[in-house]
Write an enzyme that holds these catalytic residues in place. Structure first.
Site, PDB file in Angstrom:
ATOM      1  N   THR A 204       0.596  -1.247  -0.071  1.00 32.78           N
ATOM      2  CA  THR A 204      -0.005   0.131   0.296  1.00 32.78           C
ATOM      3  C   THR A 204       1.186   1.273  -0.354  1.00 32.78           C
ATOM      4  OG1 THR A 204       0.050   0.085   2.274  1.00 32.78           O
ATOM      5  CG2 THR A 204      -2.188  -1.041   1.422  1.00 32.78           C
TER       6      THR A 204
ATOM      7  N   LEU B 150       5.789   0.601  11.481  1.00 29.71           N
ATOM      8  CA  LEU B 150       5.116   1.528  11.100  1.00 29.71           C
ATOM      9  C   LEU B 150       3.995  -0.262  10.103  1.00 29.71           C
ATOM     10  CD1 LEU B 150       5.295   3.299  11.893  1.00 29.71           C
ATOM     11  CD2 LEU B 150       4.002   5.117  10.837  1.00 29.71           C
TER      12      LEU B 150
ATOM     13  N   LYS C 261       0.398 -12.540   8.850  1.00 30.96           N
ATOM     14  CA  LYS C 261       1.552 -12.464   8.889  1.00 30.96           C
ATOM     15  C   LYS C 261       2.285 -11.341   9.336  1.00 30.96           C
ATOM     16  CE  LYS C 261       2.087 -16.473   5.764  1.00 30.96           C
ATOM     17  NZ  LYS C 261       2.527 -16.785   4.962  1.00 30.96           N
ATOM     18  N   THR C 262       2.061  -9.684   8.930  1.00 30.63           N
ATOM     19  CA  THR C 262       2.879  -8.542   8.660  1.00 30.63           C
ATOM     20  C   THR C 262       2.317  -8.283  10.097  1.00 30.63           C
ATOM     21  OG1 THR C 262       2.198  -8.280   6.488  1.00 30.63           O
ATOM     22  CG2 THR C 262       3.157  -6.330   8.185  1.00 30.63           C
TER      23      THR C 262
ATOM     24  N   TYR D 109      -6.945  -7.779  11.428  1.00 28.16           N
ATOM     25  CA  TYR D 109      -6.301  -6.669  11.768  1.00 28.16           C
ATOM     26  C   TYR D 109      -5.955  -6.209  13.121  1.00 28.16           C
ATOM     27  CZ  TYR D 109      -4.611  -1.383  11.522  1.00 28.16           C
ATOM     28  OH  TYR D 109      -4.398  -0.229  11.259  1.00 28.16           O
TER      29      TYR D 109
HETATM   30  O1  LIG Z   1     -17.246   4.924   1.534  1.00 25.68           O
HETATM   31  C1  LIG Z   1     -17.864   4.713   3.361  1.00 25.68           C
HETATM   32  C2  LIG Z   1     -16.208   3.900   3.631  1.00 25.68           C
HETATM   33  C3  LIG Z   1     -16.497   4.115   5.355  1.00 25.68           C
HETATM   34  N1  LIG Z   1     -17.507   4.167   5.827  1.00 25.68           N
HETATM   35  C4  LIG Z   1     -17.779   4.369   7.242  1.00 25.68           C
HETATM   36  O2  LIG Z   1     -16.791   5.154   8.105  1.00 25.68           O
HETATM   37  C5  LIG Z   1     -16.512   4.558   9.303  1.00 25.68           C
HETATM   38  C6  LIG Z   1     -14.737   4.534   9.025  1.00 25.68           C
HETATM   39  O3  LIG Z   1     -14.197   3.709   8.612  1.00 25.68           O
HETATM   40  P1  LIG Z   1     -13.032   3.959   7.779  1.00 25.68           P
HETATM   41  O4  LIG Z   1     -12.619   2.907   6.472  1.00 25.68           O
HETATM   42  O5  LIG Z   1     -12.090   5.136   7.466  1.00 25.68           O
HETATM   43  O6  LIG Z   1     -12.194   3.630   9.200  1.00 25.68           O
HETATM   44  P2  LIG Z   1     -12.921   2.553  10.407  1.00 25.68           P
HETATM   45  O7  LIG Z   1     -12.801   3.479  11.389  1.00 25.68           O
HETATM   46  O8  LIG Z   1     -13.113   1.739  10.294  1.00 25.68           O
HETATM   47  O9  LIG Z   1     -11.396   1.843  10.986  1.00 25.68           O
HETATM   48  C7  LIG Z   1      -9.821   2.146  10.455  1.00 25.68           C
HETATM   49  O10 LIG Z   1      -9.746   2.395  12.206  1.00 25.68           O
HETATM   50  C8  LIG Z   1      -8.293   2.819  12.572  1.00 25.68           C
HETATM   51  C9  LIG Z   1      -7.093   2.460  11.664  1.00 25.68           C
HETATM   52  O11 LIG Z   1      -6.483   1.825  12.464  1.00 25.68           O
HETATM   53  C10 LIG Z   1      -7.254   1.560  10.813  1.00 25.68           C
HETATM   54  O12 LIG Z   1      -6.857   2.834   9.727  1.00 25.68           O
HETATM   55  C11 LIG Z   1      -8.419   1.845  10.154  1.00 25.68           C
HETATM   56  O13 LIG Z   1      -8.973   0.822  10.239  1.00 25.68           O
HETATM   57  C12 LIG Z   1     -16.630   3.428   9.370  1.00 25.68           C
HETATM   58  O14 LIG Z   1     -18.275   3.217  10.134  1.00 25.68           O
HETATM   59  C13 LIG Z   1     -17.335   2.960   8.011  1.00 25.68           C
HETATM   60  O15 LIG Z   1     -18.331   2.058   8.017  1.00 25.68           O
HETATM   61  C14 LIG Z   1     -18.667   4.651   5.339  1.00 25.68           C
HETATM   62  O16 LIG Z   1     -19.787   5.049   5.666  1.00 25.68           O
HETATM   63  N2  LIG Z   1     -18.120   4.834   4.146  1.00 25.68           N
END
Ligand SMILES: O=c1ccn([C@@H]2O[C@H](COP(=O)(O)OP(=O)(O)O[C@H]3OC[C@@H](O)[C@H](O)[C@H]3O)[C@@H](O)[C@H]2O)c(=O)[nH]1
Length: 406
Positions: free
Chosen positions: A121, A157, A175-176, A229
């Site tokens: 990524t 990271l 694994k990572t 994760y």
């Molecule tokens: O298109 C989208 C993407 C996400 N979402 C929602 O937006 C919220 C945030 O989603 P994200 O994918 O941005 O991130 P998340 O909070 O779920 O996970 C993040 O948490 C903290 C960090 O460790 C990581 O960057 C990631 O795992 C979630 O409730 C998700 O369901 C939407 O409603 N629409």
């Protein structure tokens, strides 16, 4: 008669001598002529060849000049640190979104930085402005394989962080975070380096405690789609403390909450980049579930300052790093829509499985022990209306009053 014969022979000898002399002169003249002729042909030829070479090389010379200019590119300003203060720092995942901003800070602070990334990524582009700098090294390496280098500090990271990315290949994510973390702790032990683990607010799962403080043990589904994760990071934390207790390795654990900022990949899949891209393209903003789930977003520069403070502190227990300003996802959708000035509509899609419903960091520990708190906030600035201009909203990052962005 004899006299006549004598005269003839004398004349013949003279003529013979004359003829021989003439022949000799003619020969010398012809040899000289050929020589001078050859020289002029050669000289002429040489000038022609030289001319041709010059013509052929001219564009190459320009290219070489351009290349030289690109090699002598200007780097961002770097502080000078004495040998004593300059550290050799490894950043795994250093070409990623957060990693590359951390690389910038540590390079500009004058340290020697080695970035390790497998570019799953991460992007080379994120750190290309340091390539060639004497304090910088970029290694294409997967932390799942051991690494043998000499360093003083390790910022670990490496891991996909966006839910679609880490769910794409859950075994690789595991694994990572497990083998990769073991390898980095092994390296820290061998060279006596301090290791900071980039852990996550996801260790709290779908939390039953709000806001989340570091003493909360979390609520994670160990067999759900996010487990690769969440559990990967939880075991990575466990490994850190096992190495600390058993081997005396110095560890720091940052529990990072939602972060946004430049260099987030447009296809990252997290909510901020999704909404911005959708709003810009006039496509519907996809809200998963009702949109009532909450998150709090910090700007990446605040996070990077927090990571560096934590690494250089004496706090070995986990510390939350995040912005406590909490909003619902629906509010974010509306905010981004208005910031971009988009006519996109909001589309409600099915809820993501195990999606944490409420998340907000309790950052009292970071404030108290590190003197750290986020200073940047995302606000809408409404400009216009005066002079008949229509009101317009602009996205602005505003600094909290009475703070400085380090
Ligand atoms: O298109 C989208 C993407 C996400 N979402 C929602 O937006 C919220 C945030 O989603 P994200 O994918 O941005 O991130 P998340 O909070 O779920 O996970 C993040 O948490 C903290 C960090 O460790 C990581 O960057 C990631 O795992 C979630 O409730 C998700 O369901 C939407 O409603 N629409």
């Amino acid at each position: 008669m004899m006299l006549v014969n004598w005269l003839i022979s004398v004349i013949n000898r003279r003529i013979m001598k004359l003829l021989v002399a003439l022949a000799l002169i003619a020969y010398i003249a012809s040899v000289w002529g050929t020589y001078t002729n050859m020289r002029s042909i050669q000289e002429h030829g040489e000038t022609k060849i030289e001319q041709r070479i010059d013509e052929a090389v001219a564009p190459l010379r320009e290219k070489i000049r351009d290349l030289e200019l690109s090699f002598t590119q200007r780097y961002p300003p770097v502080k000078f640190l004495s040998e004593k203060d300059r550290k050799r720092i490894l950043i795994t995942g250093g070409a990623g979104f957060v990693g590359s901003h951390l690389t910038d800070k540590l390079m500009m602070d004058g340290h020697e930085v080695t970035v390790v990334d497998n570019f799953f990524t991460g992007r080379k582009r994120n750190v290309e402005h340091w390539i060639g700098h004497e304090n910088f090294e970029l290694i294409n390496h997967d932390v799942v394989e051991p690494l043998y280098i000499e360093v003083d500090q390790i910022y670990h990271l490496a891991s996909p962080a966006s839910p679609p990315n880490y769910m794409y290949n859950p075994i690789k994510t595991l694994k990572t975070n497990t083998i990769g973390t073991l390898n980095m702790l092994g390296l820290a032990k061998r060279v006596g380096a301090r290791l900071l683990l980039a852990s996550t607010s996801e260790v709290y799962g779908d939390p039953e405690v709000h806001p989340q403080n570091e003493d909360y043990w979390g609520h994670v589904n160990p067999i759900g789609p996010r487990a690769c994760y969440d559990e990967g990071k939880r075991v990575a934390e466990t490994m850190c403390y096992a190495y600390m207790k058993q081997e005396g390795v110095e560890v720091r654990v940052a529990r990072i909450f939602n972060t946004f900022g430049s260099r987030m990949h447009m296809n990252d899949g997290r909510v901020v980049s999704n909404f911005i891209l959708q709003a810009l393209q006039g496509e519907p903003l996809t809200v998963y579930g009702s949109g009532s789930q909450t998150r709090a977003f910090q700007y990446v520069s605040d996070l990077v300052n927090g990571l560096v403070s934590l690494m250089n502190s004496n706090v070995s227990s986990p510390v939350n790093l995040g912005n406590p300003e909490e909003h619902t996802i629906l509010e974010f959708a509306q905010l981004i829509k208005s910031l971009v000035g988009s006519r996109s509509y909001i589309q409600f899609l099915p809820e993501a499985q195990d999606d944490p419903q409420r998340r907000r960091p309790d950052i009292r520990k970071a404030k108290m022990l590190l003197g750290w708190e986020p200073v940047l906030f995302f606000v809408v600035l409404t400009v216009g209306s005066a002079g008949g201009r229509a009101e317009q909203n602009y996205p602005v990052l505003q600094q909290r009053a009475g703070t400085s962005s380090q």
